[in-house]
Scaffold this active site. Structure first.
Site, PDB file in Angstrom:
ATOM      1  N   HIS A 112       0.748  -1.215   0.083  1.00 54.92           N
ATOM      2  CA  HIS A 112       0.072   0.150  -0.252  1.00 54.92           C
ATOM      3  C   HIS A 112       0.769   1.253   0.049  1.00 54.92           C
ATOM      4  O   HIS A 112       0.049   2.390   0.024  1.00 54.92           O
ATOM      5  CB  HIS A 112      -0.820  -0.067   1.320  1.00 54.92           C
ATOM      6  CG  HIS A 112      -1.917  -0.900   1.355  1.00 54.92           C
ATOM      7  ND1 HIS A 112      -2.831  -1.324   0.032  1.00 54.92           N
ATOM      8  CD2 HIS A 112      -2.240  -2.214   2.016  1.00 54.92           C
ATOM      9  CE1 HIS A 112      -3.725  -2.234   0.345  1.00 54.92           C
ATOM     10  NE2 HIS A 112      -3.227  -2.743   1.689  1.00 54.92           N
ATOM     11  N   ASP A 240      -4.466 -12.921   2.783  1.00 53.04           N
ATOM     12  CA  ASP A 240      -5.770 -12.563   3.394  1.00 53.04           C
ATOM     13  C   ASP A 240      -7.015 -12.966   2.562  1.00 53.04           C
ATOM     14  O   ASP A 240      -8.002 -12.410   3.095  1.00 53.04           O
ATOM     15  CB  ASP A 240      -5.731 -11.179   4.030  1.00 53.04           C
ATOM     16  CG  ASP A 240      -4.900 -10.346   2.878  1.00 53.04           C
ATOM     17  OD1 ASP A 240      -4.767 -10.501   1.872  1.00 53.04           O
ATOM     18  OD2 ASP A 240      -4.827  -9.006   3.322  1.00 53.04           O
TER      19      ASP A 240
HETATM   20 ZN    ZN Z   1      -4.109  -7.197   2.398  1.00 54.13          ZN
END
Ligand code: ZN
Ligand code: ZN
Ligand code: ZN
Lengths: 437, 560
Positions: A112, A240
């Site tokens: 990110h 995830d």
């Molecule tokens: Zn993630």
């Protein structure tokens, strides 16, 4: 006795003495059980699999890739430098042919983190894959690189770093941004004007299970990789998407991850997210390791795993088939990015929120539309942490005119005095400069 | 006085050491067909000099178990194995009687699938039908949850003379290693116990009444003969350990250093950090199988005095093959010793035979015999030097798991090279030219291994694992498992691990002032469910490091 079909280097760095906070999902416990599982399984005893110690990335390694404001030291900790260094160690292993493949099982993650960094977004401060790739290019020369992000969250940071780079194919599979952080990653996001179609987003609906993921990989990812012909395939291996992950809504299994890894055949995998630390990570990571090493992973499954209980509904299957068809069609006929063209420059404005550090950033990214190279890129950015700052990059392969232009903008910025911090990345002359006004 | 016997591949060495130094020593050829005969002979020659009353403690190192495993003369073992999810347990199959049973335990020690008792009974019946008398039971994560292995042992009761349980060897993880360790332990159990019976009988027949008989382990420490009867696998590969302990005994090693033991076929390398030998915590490999048997960290390379010399257009090479003794002693091919022989570094057997061999080897490529000899010696020395460098690099490159260790990690930087073994003295000058470190040849290098065996002190290690969320604690190698309160602390865990280790050592009759307990690992991880901390996952490892008895060290050590 077992023997790896593909030699594999594993950089395992759990940073057992570092966490954002004791109960934060990105904490020490994340890799504790993975380590136990890998040790108990005897993974590091398998001939052909080697455990490697991470390198330590330097501020210069970060400054080659990012514009960190006010500077690298202010937005990183030692763990970030080791995490990026772990990815670098993995890459070095493959490029130096010490092993055929490598897996950096490190934390914290990085996908990110964008080109410009004011702080932490989604647990990421610096983009460890990007720092790794740019170090590779600096050390080993130009490389066509494909990064396939299989984390459940959109790899918005990696997308941003490579938005204007036609030599990097970035593909992200993720849970649809309408239902999950960071809320981006739509098929129409396809790259800057000089790299159109080199960013590919595959948003998948909540509840997607093994079937849907593997379908998208077979139908979209593999054909695009075959066309792009990369020198190196990198997997941003977030875990995830697991059916038991507490912060997402997908239904992927350890078997599915292992199969995906096998299909993808990445040279280097770098761990990203994955927060089901007890029920998923040990099994998913083991599956990945065995799959990368070309070993049998058919006995790897979560305790009490019931594929029927998590199988995706028929309407999800139909939706995924449609999305994949649309994306393939779109890559053949890409839509130009949103933004403005003026005086030979293309600009787009971004407002970014750093959720981990609660910072808001306002940014204008401009790229020079050059017929001879990728063009100078300029970032004017201010945030709730920093006043107006400037970042200028003459990218790899920039023409003489563009390099000159980069220095002109950097120096003019210093004279004008409207920027607090200015940074220059000159990948042609390998010169990196910063100035505080 | 302390008696040490090292039954080696070529020689059996024995020494008797008193407060004033070495009282008696013996060196004789090992009788490979009857190792006990070698022990008895060594003992008798010591007794002949010092009398039977002189020996108060007898320490013994033997290659018996190692040989049986490598030569495949050990017993067949009934293996009961339960894996659960992960690598297929078939990958670790050993022997002809290997039964994979349904049942699973996870990384936290929770039983996620019960043992299939019907399948267990079928396996036990199959073992009985095959006439097996020794067994081993191993389950994945049994160090976190030994109950399934204990249940398997109960099921074997009456059908087995001896059962090795995986968790009893070490608290460290490693399913495949645990299988190999338990298997080897049961395989050599009968043979080893017969040897112990015979040793005890010989000791009695010679009129000796030592306070204790100990056996040397691969980590350079000792264990009482009685304890070793149940853990014979711990006695394997103790030969190199005896040499290393010998060097510690005869030299005052305080800094980082390298030990080179140059033998006939191999050169063994060991590394010391601040004067203490490095231990391979994971465990040593036996017959190519990694185990959980702790050992000194050593590396063996195929360069020794009897290594054959080969010459081609590219290079003159030494080893890794050994084709027989040197030509000076009637061997078939020129060796490193032959090269040293014609360069007058040593004087051995028939030097004309050495010369003939090197002349023949050099002829094809137009090299004079002394050129071949020089090149061979330089090649051997350079090979040793580069392997030492690689070994030290590897030690410094070992993975670490915390930022602290990565940044503060102490690097080993040897400043001395201690050389022992047959060709040690002959090669020391050349080694000094090759190494920038100071090269030292201890005076009594010839029987250092027996001295090492005599003076080695007991070692043991325990790993404690506590999960306060589950309210459970285990110390697998002591067979200990109990409930813990949710406020159990890392400090309490460290104290408990150390005191249980001390209690155990005392029960063996060890002098606690000679066996300092140290903590080698202490970590505690918060366990979180949702947003709430539910407990701690605590791991402690304590050990007694290998070392020699300080009181006697003075008597045998010399400046070197
Ligand atoms: Zn993630
Ligand atoms: Zn993604
Ligand atoms: Zn240009």
């Amino acid at each position: 006795m077992l023997k790896a079909k593909n030699t594999l280097g594993i950089v395992f760095f759990p940073a057992f003495d570092w966490a954002i906070s004791p109960t934060h999902p990105e904490r020490q416990e994340r890799l504790l059980y993975t380590q136990d599982q890998l040790r108990e399984e005897g993974v590091f005893d398998i001939p052909g699999i080697t455990e490697l110690k991470p390198d330590l990335a330097t501020a210069a390694d970060v400054a080659r890739t990012h514009f960190c404001f006010p500077d690298v030291a202010s937005v990183t900790t030692t763990s970030h430098m080791i995490s990026a260094g772990g990815a670098m160690r993995a890459a070095r292993t493959v490029l130096d042919k010490e092993a055929k493949k490598a897996f950096a099982l490190v934390r914290p993650p990085g996908h990110h983190a964008m080109k410009v960094v004011h702080g932490a977004r989604g647990f990421c401060n610096i983009n460890i894959e990007a720092v790794m790739v740019e170090w590779l290019r600096e050390t080993y020369g130009p490389l066509r690189v494909a990064i396939v992000d299989t984390d459940c969250h959109h790899g918005d940071g990696t997308q941003d770093v490579y938005w204007n780079d036609p030599d990097t194919l970035f593909i992200s599979l993720h849970q649809d941004g309408r239902t999950l952080y960071p809320g981006t990653g739509y098929p129409y996001e396809m790259g800057g004007p000089g790299a159109l179609g080199k960013t590919v987003n595959i948003p998948l609906p909540p509840g997607t299970s093994d079937e849907g993921f593997l379908f998208a990989v077979r139908e979209v990812v593999l054909p695009l990789l075959a066309e792009f012909k990369p020198d190196l395939v990198i997997n941003s291996a977030g875990q995830d998407n697991h059916f038991s992950d507490p912060i997402t809504d997908m239904a992927f299994s350890a078997q599915g991850y292992a199969r995906l890894t096998e299909l993808l055949g990445a040279d280097i995998a770098v761990l990203e997210g994955g927060y089901a630390i007890q029920g998923a990570l040990p099994y998913v990571n083991l599956g990945l390791v065995l799959s990368m090493a070309g070993l049998d992973y058919s006995h790897v499954r979560e305790p009490n795993f019931d594929p029927e209980a998590i199988r995706q509904p028929a309407k999800v299957t139909a939706y995924i088939e449609e999305v994949c068809r649309d994306i393939l069609a779109l890559t053949r006929n890409p839509k130009p990015p949103k933004g403005e063209t003026a005086h030979g420059w293309f600009s787009r404005r971004k407002t970014l929120y750093y959720d981990t550090d609660a910072i808001t950033e306002y940014q204008t990214e401009s790229v020079r539309l050059c017929d001879h190279c990728r063009g100078v890129v300029k970032y004017e950015t201010e945030s709730t942490r920093n006043p107006l700052c400037l970042g200028v990059e003459a990218p790899i392969g920039a023409c003489e005119k563009c390099v000159e232009e980069a220095y002109r903008i950097y120096e003019a910025g210093q004279i004008k005095g409207e920027y607090r911090h200015l940074q220059l990345i000159d990948r042609v002359g390998k010169h990196y400069a910063s100035y505080t006004g | 006085m302390l008696c040490g016997i090292d039954v080696g591949g070529t020689h059996t060495d024995a020494v008797l050491i008193g407060p004033e130094g070495i009282v008696a020593c013996a060196k004789l050829r090992t009788n490979h067909d009857d190792l006990l005969a070698s022990v008895r002979e060594a003992l008798s020659s010591i007794v002949a000099v010092a009398g039977p009353r002189a020996i108060t403690r007898l320490n013994l190192s033997t290659t018996l178990s190692t040989n049986a495993i490598i030569e495949g003369t050990a017993d067949p073992v009934g293996m009961l194995v339960s894996g659960g999810p992960g690598i297929d347990p078939e990958a670790y199959r050993l022997g002809d009687h290997y039964f994979v049973l349904p049942g699973a335990i996870d990384h936290r020690g929770r039983e996620t699938a019960p043992l299939d008792m019907a399948a267990v009974d079928a396996a036990v019946a199959a073992c009985r039908a095959a006439g097996l008398s020794v067994h081993a039971a191993v389950t994945k994560f049994s160090t976190r949850h030994p109950e399934q292995e204990l249940a398997l042992r109960d099921r074997l009761a009456g059908a087995s003379e001896f059962v090795s349980l995986g968790h009893s060897f070490s608290g460290r993880l490693g399913f495949g290693r645990r299988i190999a360790t338990a298997y080897c332990n049961s395989a050599v159990w009968r043979l080893y116990n017969r040897f112990c019976d015979a040793v005890e009988q010989s000791v009695a027949e010679l009129g000796l009444s030592p306070d204790i008989i100990n056996v040397l382990k691969a980590d350079g420490g000792t264990m009482p003969l009685g304890v070793s009867r149940g853990l014979p696998v711990q006695s394997i590969l103790s030969g190199p350990a005896a040499s290393v302990m010998g060097i510690i005994a005869v030299c005052d090693i305080a800094e980082d250093s390298v030990i080179l033991d140059i033998g006939g076929t191999t050169t063994d390398i060991a590394v010391f950090a601040a004067g203490a030998p490095l231990v391979e915590n994971e465990g040593i490999a036996i017959a190519g199988r990694p185990t959980l048997v702790r050992a000194l960290r050593t590396r063996s390379i195929g360069v020794g005095g009897d290594s054959a010399i080969t010459v081609d257009r590219e290079a003159v090479r030494v080893g890794p093959r050994r084709l027989g003794p040197p030509m000076a002693l009637g061997g078939p091919a020129p060796t490193l010793v032959d090269a040293l022989n014609i360069q007058n570094v040593i004087a051995l057997g028939d030097p004309r035979a050495s010369f003939r061999g090197l002349a023949a080897a050099g002829e094809a490529v137009g090299m004079e015999p002394d050129e071949v000899a020089d090149a061979a010696i330089i090649s051997a020395v350079n090979h040793i030097r580069s392997e030492v460098a690689a070994f030290v690099r590897e030690i410094n490159d070992r993975p670490v798991y915390t930022i602290f260790e990565l940044l503060e990690g102490r690097r080993v930087a040897p400043s001395r090279v201690y050389v022992m073994g047959g060709p040690a003295l002959a090669l020391s000058g050349l080694l000094q030219d090759a190494f920038s470190e100071k090269v030292v040849v201890p005076e009594s290098f010839a029987v250092a291994n027996a001295i090492g065996a005599a003076l080695a002190r007991p070692t043991f290690s325990v790993e404690l694992f506590a999960d306060t969320a589950a309210g459970r604690l285990t110390i697998p190698s002591l067979g200990l498992s109990r409930a813990v309160a949710d406020n159990y602390s890392p400090a309490a865990a460290e104290g408990e691990a150390a005191s249980k280790l001390r209690e155990y050592l005392e029960s063996l009759g060890a002098d606690l002032t000679e066996t300092p307990v140290e903590t080698v690992e202490l970590s505690s991880f918060p366990m979180v469910e949702g947003q709430t901390q539910v407990g701690h996952n605590i791991r402690v490892a304590c050990q007694v490091r290998p070392g020699v008895l300080a009181a006697y060290k003075k008597a045998v050590s010399q400046s070197c």
